[in-house]
Design an enzyme around this catalytic site. Structure first.
Site, short mmCIF file in Angstrom:
data_model
loop_
_atom_site.label_atom_id
_atom_site.label_comp_id
_atom_site.label_asym_id
_atom_site.label_seq_id
_atom_site.Cartn_x
_atom_site.Cartn_y
_atom_site.Cartn_z
CG ASN A 70 -9.73 43.55 42.39
OD1 ASN A 70 -8.69 43.92 42.91
ND2 ASN A 70 -9.91 43.52 41.07
CG PHE A 96 0.31 36.86 39.38
CD1 PHE A 96 1.37 37.26 38.60
CD2 PHE A 96 0.46 36.88 40.76
CE1 PHE A 96 2.56 37.67 39.17
CE2 PHE A 96 1.64 37.30 41.35
CZ PHE A 96 2.70 37.69 40.56
CE LYS A 149 -6.70 33.50 31.52
NZ LYS A 149 -7.24 34.73 32.09
O1 PMT Z 1 -2.18 43.76 44.66
P1 PMT Z 1 -1.92 43.02 45.96
O2 PMT Z 1 -2.81 43.52 47.10
O3 PMT Z 1 -0.46 43.02 46.31
O4 PMT Z 1 -2.36 41.49 45.77
C1 PMT Z 1 -1.64 40.67 44.90
C2 PMT Z 1 -2.59 39.79 44.05
C3 PMT Z 1 -3.34 38.82 44.95
C4 PMT Z 1 -3.59 40.68 43.30
C5 PMT Z 1 -1.68 39.03 43.01
O5 PMT Z 1 -0.79 38.19 43.72
C6 PMT Z 1 -2.50 38.21 42.04
O6 PMT Z 1 -2.90 37.10 42.31
N1 PMT Z 1 -2.79 38.80 40.85
C7 PMT Z 1 -3.70 38.20 39.82
C8 PMT Z 1 -5.12 38.46 40.18
C9 PMT Z 1 -6.10 37.91 39.17
O7 PMT Z 1 -6.82 38.66 38.56
O8 PMT Z 1 -6.04 36.61 39.03
P2 PMT Z 1 -7.02 35.74 38.04
O9 PMT Z 1 -6.76 34.34 38.40
O10 PMT Z 1 -8.42 36.27 38.15
O11 PMT Z 1 -6.49 36.08 36.60
C10 PMT Z 1 -5.52 35.27 35.95
C11 PMT Z 1 -4.59 36.14 35.12
O12 PMT Z 1 -5.33 36.75 34.07
C12 PMT Z 1 -3.91 37.25 35.88
O13 PMT Z 1 -2.59 37.33 35.44
C13 PMT Z 1 -4.70 38.50 35.48
O14 PMT Z 1 -3.87 39.67 35.49
C14 PMT Z 1 -5.13 38.14 34.06
N2 PMT Z 1 -6.38 38.76 33.59
C15 PMT Z 1 -7.56 38.52 34.23
C16 PMT Z 1 -8.73 39.06 33.72
C17 PMT Z 1 -8.67 39.87 32.58
N3 PMT Z 1 -9.76 40.43 32.09
N4 PMT Z 1 -7.50 40.11 31.98
C18 PMT Z 1 -6.34 39.55 32.45
O15 PMT Z 1 -5.27 39.77 31.90
#
Ligand code: PMT
Length: 405
Positions: free
Chosen positions: A210, A323, A341
């Protein structure tokens, strides 16, 4: 604390000597850097006598020809050795150089190389201070997390009355002190931060990933170190310098991040999951490159382990900050993730807006707590956003400690 004081070329440069004294009285060690113009107003000897150290007067200033190479890389050494860069007086010219990344003398080069907190105290004629160019430059610097001590109003050296006078050195020293005080509010914490994307191989040459650049997570890591925390940063493949003082663990896939996070979990008191982890991976990666054919091709994907949820199950009394990267229903989705979570806080951002979120230097976020509070931050530089997120983390930690006591 070790402070580099940049002195710009303005009549107020004489007040910088008082600022050196005020900083020393507060226990800071001061290294002075003077621009060429500053040296027209005050002699380097004044600062050398006050600080008992060599004053840096130029990019290639050297005492003997053999020192030339040493001086050429001195800005990097000074950037690494010091905790805070303060520039007082900051002229309109210096603000413009900092805002636009010019590096044609020692101070502007040092500014670019410096990864710690920066404070500027501008001083200039009122018309220059109110000029749209100066206002735009200051806004840019503010967005990037630079602290600004605004000038006072009063009689100026040019004989006019108005805003532009360098504030009292005590006031500038106090502002520097408060930056230091805020910095130590994570002392004693051991913070585990994830950053960047993961890459899930499809075959030996291709992968699913991504647009995450890691900038948000790296900004959090460097801000947390500055505020006194021990930081382990588990990072996917990114093209960023390693923040000073951080223990870096490089991983590639979601499975590797899962293993690294669980292995580093035990000493952590706070976990911040800013990484953009792939949600799916190819379970059976072929050993050879997949050949192109004229027919349709599809991938058989399996879900990756949910690292945040796995940490939620094992969190104990640790603070867990997730996040949420959303393109719609941001607050509702963030709330859902907080509960499912087991997070104490979720930082939600919309990731379908130009110039914010993924890849960009800027972000705008809503910081949600379990207690139902929502704090807005941005749009601003990721350094500033990181500081606002950690403000909330430190506040939550204090509130929970108060409840326990
Ligand atoms: O890296 P940059 O270019 O600075 O951009 C920053 C960002 C947009 C990546 C950051 O601000 C952000 O939003 N990070 C979280 C991205 C994400 O995967 O979001 P999500 O809504 O899909 O996931 C929710 C949470 O679960 C996140 O904390 C993620 O780290 C976690 N996750 C997701 C999938 C997975 N298999 N395991 C996880 O732990």
């Amino acid at each position: 604390m070790r402070v580099v004081l940049g002195v710009g070329g303005g009549i107020a440069a004489y007040k910088s000597a008082e600022l050196v004294r005020a900083l020393q009285q507060r226990g800071h060690r001061v290294q002075v850097v003077m621009t060429n113009a500053a040296q027209q107003f005050v002699q380097p000897l004044t600062f050398a006598a006050l600080t008992a150290q060599k004053v840096i007067t130029g990019l290639f200033s050297q005492e003997s020809p053999q020192d030339t190479l040493g001086s050429a890389v001195e800005h990097i050494a000074i950037a690494q050795e010091n905790d805070l860069l303060a520039v007082a007086p900051a002229t309109a010219d210096l603000l413009a150089k900092f805002a636009h990344g010019l590096a044609d003398d020692f101070l502007s080069t040092l500014y670019l190389a410096f990864t710690g907190p920066v404070l500027v105290a501008p001083a200039m004629n009122t018309a220059m201070w109110e000029h749209p160019a100066t206002i735009a430059n200051l806004n840019l610097l503010r967005e990037r997390g630079v602290s600004i001590v605004e000038p006072d109003a009063g009689w100026l050296a040019c004989g006019t009355m108005g805003a532009g006078r360098l504030p009292d050195p005590e006031q500038i020293a106090e502002a520097i002190d408060s930056m230091t005080a805020a910095r130590r509010d994570l002392e004693g914490e051991s913070i585990l931060i994830t950053a960047g994307p993961t890459q899930e191989p499809i075959d030996p040459v291709r992968y699913i990933s991504n647009r995450s650049s890691g900038k948000m997570g790296y900004a959090l890591a460097s801000e947390a170190v500055r505020r006194g925390a021990r930081v382990t940063l588990i990072s996917g493949p990114v093209d960023l310098p390693v923040p000073r003082g951080v223990d870096l663990v490089r991983i590639r896939t979601a499975r590797e991040m899962y293993d690294a996070v669980l292995a580093a979990l035990e000493p952590a008191t706070i976990i911040i999951k800013s990484a953009a982890v792939a949600d799916y991976y190819v379970a059976d990666v072929p050993k050879q490159k997949i050949k192109k054919t004229a027919t349709r091709f599809s991938l058989d994907l399996e879900p990756t382990p949910d690292i945040l949820a796995a940490v939620g199950e094992r969190k104990g009394d640790r603070l867990l900050i997730g996040f949420a990267a959303e393109t719609e229903n941001m607050i509702a989705e963030a709330r859902r993730k907080m509960v499912s979570k087991k997070c104490d806080m979720v930082v939600a951002n919309l990731v379908n807006r130009d110039g914010l979120g993924f890849e960009s230097d800027q972000n705008e976020v809503e910081i949600l707590t379990r207690a139902g509070q929502i704090v807005h931050a941005g749009p601003a530089g990721k350094k500033e956003i990181a500081a606002r997120i950690l403000d909330q983390v430190a506040r939550l930690r204090l509130a929970l400690q108060a409840v326990e006591a």
